[in-house]
Design an enzyme around this catalytic site. Structure first.
Site, PDB file in Angstrom:
ATOM      1  N   ASP A  67      63.418  69.318 -11.537  1.00 39.43           N
ATOM      2  CA  ASP A  67      63.423  69.001  -9.532  1.00 39.43           C
ATOM      3  C   ASP A  67      62.997  70.282  -9.092  1.00 39.43           C
ATOM      4  O   ASP A  67      61.739  70.726 -10.494  1.00 39.43           O
ATOM      5  CB  ASP A  67      65.493  69.876  -9.197  1.00 39.43           C
ATOM      6  CG  ASP A  67      65.608  71.135 -10.088  1.00 39.43           C
ATOM      7  OD1 ASP A  67      64.841  71.545 -11.170  1.00 39.43           O
ATOM      8  OD2 ASP A  67      66.662  71.171 -10.551  1.00 39.43           O
ATOM      9  N   ASN A 136      77.912  77.274  -9.783  1.00 39.33           N
ATOM     10  CA  ASN A 136      78.789  75.782  -9.733  1.00 39.33           C
ATOM     11  C   ASN A 136      79.258  74.534 -10.644  1.00 39.33           C
ATOM     12  O   ASN A 136      79.530  73.719 -10.174  1.00 39.33           O
ATOM     13  CB  ASN A 136      78.665  76.194  -7.889  1.00 39.33           C
ATOM     14  CG  ASN A 136      77.525  74.996  -7.780  1.00 39.33           C
ATOM     15  OD1 ASN A 136      76.471  74.797  -9.254  1.00 39.33           O
ATOM     16  ND2 ASN A 136      76.576  74.975  -6.106  1.00 39.33           N
ATOM     17  N   HIS A 138      76.695  72.992 -11.566  1.00 40.63           N
ATOM     18  CA  HIS A 138      74.883  72.080 -11.268  1.00 40.63           C
ATOM     19  C   HIS A 138      74.058  71.827 -12.067  1.00 40.63           C
ATOM     20  O   HIS A 138      74.184  72.786 -13.026  1.00 40.63           O
ATOM     21  CB  HIS A 138      74.409  71.922  -9.464  1.00 40.63           C
ATOM     22  CG  HIS A 138      73.263  73.123  -9.787  1.00 40.63           C
ATOM     23  ND1 HIS A 138      73.472  74.484  -8.306  1.00 40.63           N
ATOM     24  CD2 HIS A 138      72.326  73.822 -10.641  1.00 40.63           C
ATOM     25  CE1 HIS A 138      72.781  75.228  -8.650  1.00 40.63           C
ATOM     26  NE2 HIS A 138      71.580  74.610 -10.247  1.00 40.63           N
ATOM     27  N   GLU A 143      74.237  69.545  -7.002  1.00 39.51           N
ATOM     28  CA  GLU A 143      75.314  69.888  -6.681  1.00 39.51           C
ATOM     29  C   GLU A 143      76.821  69.577  -6.810  1.00 39.51           C
ATOM     30  O   GLU A 143      76.489  68.195  -6.870  1.00 39.51           O
ATOM     31  CB  GLU A 143      75.278  70.755  -4.878  1.00 39.51           C
ATOM     32  CG  GLU A 143      74.081  70.977  -5.203  1.00 39.51           C
ATOM     33  CD  GLU A 143      74.035  73.045  -5.739  1.00 39.51           C
ATOM     34  OE1 GLU A 143      74.599  72.827  -6.560  1.00 39.51           O
ATOM     35  OE2 GLU A 143      72.979  73.411  -4.762  1.00 39.51           O
TER      36      GLU A 143
END
Ligand code: GLP
Length: 245
Positions: A67, A136, A138, A143
């Site tokens: 990314d 979280n 990801h 996400e």
């Protein structure tokens, strides 16, 4: 899922680097899928040490990163391109023309995502994809959402991720709001997946992703379906699932 239990961050890094080193040794022209964030930094340090001791040769290795922030030029000190140069590429004998990272400065998201998927497809997926895990759940910048997104995509970072990454920027407002990320399809195309995770702050995400149901609200949970997935986790990261081990 293969679970490798480690004592602490350093132990995670050593064990992960040994796995990556064996991939390079068995296939010197392998394609490594690489990750950023603090989790893999120790792994990269161990790989650099193996290169310096003559144990590893990166000259034929190609890479494809997960990314990049949208809007950060590759020389920005918080861009993932800069991160990869300073944490790995500049310290080993890799040919950086074979190192692929999404171009965060391409304003045409559709074209950039299609270009990046073509790169991944041309490789036939990575031989090994290294991953960290967001607090979280990801992976890359995929996400929590209502569905798994397969192709490379432009994603709006969640508030939680912006908060988590604000520590690297002068202020919270400086954190980019969007990123290009390899999708779940690109990650799952890798022949092997290796996820490194350390610390109590990740314990809930580890529980949700690897000891719970497979669902897009816990993006890492999709890895339970990968035929060759190795999780290297330390005691703190496993602290909420200790009774299940
Ligand atoms: C970032 C990256 C992820 C990384 C995650 C965790 O947002 N896009 O690839 O795995 O957050 O980062 P850290 O390892 O610093 O906790």
């Amino acid at each position: 899922m293969r679970l490798i239990r480690a004592k602490d961050y350093q132990d995670v890094s050593r064990k992960a680097a040994n796995i990556i080193a064996s991939v390079i040794q068995l296939k010197p022209d392998c394609v490594l899928g690489l990750a950023t964030g603090s989790s893999p930094v120790g792994t990269y340090k161990e790989l650099i040490a193996k290169y310096e001791s003559g144990e590893l040769d990166f000259s034929q290795v190609k890479t494809v990163n997960l990314d990049e922030y949208v809007g950060l030029p590759k020389d920005h000190d918080q861009s993932y391109a800069y991160f990869m140069r300073t944490n790995l590429f500049d310290h080993v004998n890799i040919d950086q023309s074979g190192c692929n990272i999404p171009n965060g400065m391409n304003p045409d998201a559709e074209a950039e995502c299609a270009r990046y998927d073509a790169v991944i497809d041309a490789f036939g997926g990575a031989d090994l994809q290294l991953l960290g895990l967001g607090p979280n759940g990801h992976i890359g910048f995929n996400e929590p959402a209502d569905a798994f997104v397969k192709p490379t995509n432009k994603i709006a970072l969640t508030k939680a991720t912006i908060d988590a990454n604000a520590r690297f920027f002068a202020s919270r407002d400086d954190v980019p709001k969007f990123a290009y990320t390899m999708g779940i399809g690109g990650i799952m195309k890798a022949k092997r997946v290796l996820l490194v995770v350390s610390g109590k702050g990740k314990a809930q995400a580890v529980k949700d992703c690897f000891f719970g149901p497979i669902c897009p609200q816990a993006p890492g949970s999709i890895l339970q379906l990968h035929p060759d997935f190795t999780l290297v986790a330390d005691e703190d990261a496993l602290s909420l699932v200790a009774d299940q081990l």
